[in-house]
Design an enzyme around this catalytic site. Structure first.
Site, PDB file in Angstrom:
ATOM      1  N   LEU A  12       0.868  -1.181   0.000  1.00  0.00           N
ATOM      2  CA  LEU A  12       0.000   0.000   0.000  1.00  0.00           C
ATOM      3  C   LEU A  12       0.904   1.231   0.000  1.00  0.00           C
ATOM      4  CD1 LEU A  12      -3.104   0.494   0.124  1.00  0.00           C
ATOM      5  CD2 LEU A  12      -2.783   1.022   2.542  1.00  0.00           C
ATOM      6  N   HIS A  13       1.151   1.779  -1.176  1.00  0.00           N
ATOM      7  CA  HIS A  13       2.189   2.802  -1.328  1.00  0.00           C
ATOM      8  C   HIS A  13       1.751   4.194  -0.864  1.00  0.00           C
ATOM      9  CE1 HIS A  13       4.433  -0.071  -3.790  1.00  0.00           C
ATOM     10  NE2 HIS A  13       3.371  -0.225  -4.557  1.00  0.00           N
ATOM     11  N   ASP A  14       0.846   4.806  -1.602  1.00  0.00           N
ATOM     12  CA  ASP A  14       0.591   6.238  -1.458  1.00  0.00           C
ATOM     13  C   ASP A  14       0.023   6.676  -0.113  1.00  0.00           C
ATOM     14  OD1 ASP A  14       1.352   7.304  -4.166  1.00  0.00           O
ATOM     15  OD2 ASP A  14      -0.040   5.747  -4.752  1.00  0.00           O
TER      16      ASP A  14
END
Length: 299
Positions: free
Chosen positions: A228-230
Site C-alpha cells: 500500500l504505497h501512497d
C-alpha cells in the site's frame, strides 16, 4: 487504488485543514484523475475541499499510464459517475502557488501521491515557493528494493523524471516514501477484512479497491498481499513516529533511457543541513490501524 485509500483517509482526518486536492495525469489520464478525485470527495462527504485539475502530460515526456494495475478508469471495480460538485477554477499549479503563498511560510504541507509535474510547474511560476512550503511528503523512488516499472525506477518518478529532478533540486524539505518503505506496508487478508467490516461508505469504497488490487497483484506480480504505497504519505503527516527516516541527498536520472527515473539516494550527508529524508522502515500494523480507525470514523 492506493491513492484513493490515501485520499479517503485524509478526508476523514480532522487534524488536517485540507486546502485542496490537485490531480495529475499518471496511472490514468488527467481528465479521469480529476473526475475520480471528485468522486472520492463526494463519497467522503467533503465537498468543502476544492479539487483542481492538473497537468495532462509530463514536462518533456509522453504520458504513460498504468491502467492494468488500476482499471481502465482508475477506479478498479467502482463504476464511475459524474460527481455533483464541479472542479475548482484554475489549474493545479496555480492553486498550489496561491494557497501556499497566502499563508505563513512552513505552514502548508503537500502529500504527493503521483508524478511531481504540478509541483514543478508551481515552482517555476513562483521561485519562492520551495522555501515557503512545509514538508513535501512524496511517495516515489526506489533504492534497495529496485523499481516497479523498470529495474531501477518507481512509477511516480519514472512517469515524469524531469519534474522530480527539479523538485528534488529545489531545496524544499522532502520526506520520501520510496519502495524500500512502502513494500513493508502490505495489504494482508486480515487487514483488508478489518476495513471491510466497517460500516462507512469510505471504508466500503477503500476495501473494494484493496480487493481489486489484491486480485491484480496475484495475477501480475504473484503477491497475495500487495504493498500500500501512497497512503504512507498521509500516514506520515498524521503519525510520523510510524516511520524511520534517514537524512540523505536524492537526485533523479533523466538522460538515460535504461535508468530513466532512477533515484540516487546518497546517505553520506551532513544531517544538520539535509533537506531530503528517506524512509527506511515502516510500522505496517500501525499504518493499517491508523487507516482503519480513520475510515471507520468517516462518512
Amino acid at each position: 487504488m492506493d491513492d484513493a485509500t490515501g485520499l479517503l483517509t485524509a478526508f476523514a482526518s480532522p487534524e488536517f485543514d485540507l486546502l485542496a486536492v490537485t490531480t495529475v495525469g499518471g496511472n490514468v489520464s488527467a481528465g479521469k484523475t480529476a473526475r475520480n478525485a471528485r468522486i472520492l470527495r463526494q463519497i467522503a462527504g467533503r465537498e468543502d475541499v476544492p479539487v483542481f485539475v492538473g497537468a495532462e502530460r509530463p514536462l518533456k515526456r509522453e504520458p504513460a499510464g498504468a491502467g492494468e494495475f488500476h482499471g481502465a478508469e482508475g477506479l478498479g471495480d467502482l463504476e464511475p459517475f459524474e460527481p455533483a460538485a464541479p472542479l475548482g477554477e484554475g489549474a493545479a499549479a496555480e492553486a498550489i502557488v496561491r494557497l501556499a503563498m497566502e499563508r505563513p511560510a512552513g505552514t502548508v504541507a503537500l502529500a504527493v501521491m503521483g508524478p511531481m509535474t504540478n509541483l514543478a510547474l508551481a515552482m517555476r511560476a513562483e521561485p519562492r515557493l520551495a522555501a515557503h512550503l512545509g514538508p513535501v511528503v512524496v511517495m516515489g523512488g526506489a533504492r534497495s528494493e529496485g523499481g516497479n516499472i523498470t529495474a531501477s525506477a518507481e512509477f511516480n518518478i519514472w512517469a515524469d523524471p524531469d519534474a522530480a529532478a527539479e523538485v528534488f533540486a529545489s531545496g524544499c524539505r522532502m520526506i520520501v516514501m520510496g519502495l524500500d518503505a512502502t513494500h513493508q506496508v502490505r495489504a494482508t487478508e486480515d487487514r483488508i477484512a478489518a476495513i471491510e467490516a466497517l460500516e462507512t461508505e469510505s471504508a466500503r469504497t477503500a476495501a473494494a479497491m484493496l480487493r481489486f488490487s489484491q486480485r491484480i497483484e496475484r495475477v501480475i506480480v504473484g503477491w497475495d498481499a500487495g504493498p500500500l504505497h501512497d497512503p504512507c504519505t498521509v500516514a506520515w503527516l498524521l503519525k510520523p513516529e510510524l516511520f524511520d527516516l534517514a537524512p540523505c541527498r536524492i537526485a533523479v536520472e533523466t538522460d538515460s533511457d535504461l535508468t530513466r527515473g532512477h533515484t540516487a539516494v546518497e546517505f553520506r550527508v551532513d544531517a544538520a543541513t539535509a533537506k531530503h529524508f528517506w524512509a527506511t522502515k515502516a510500522d505496517a500494523a500501525g499504518v493499517f490501524a491508523l487507516i482503519t480507525e480513520r475510515l471507520g470514523a468517516g462518512r
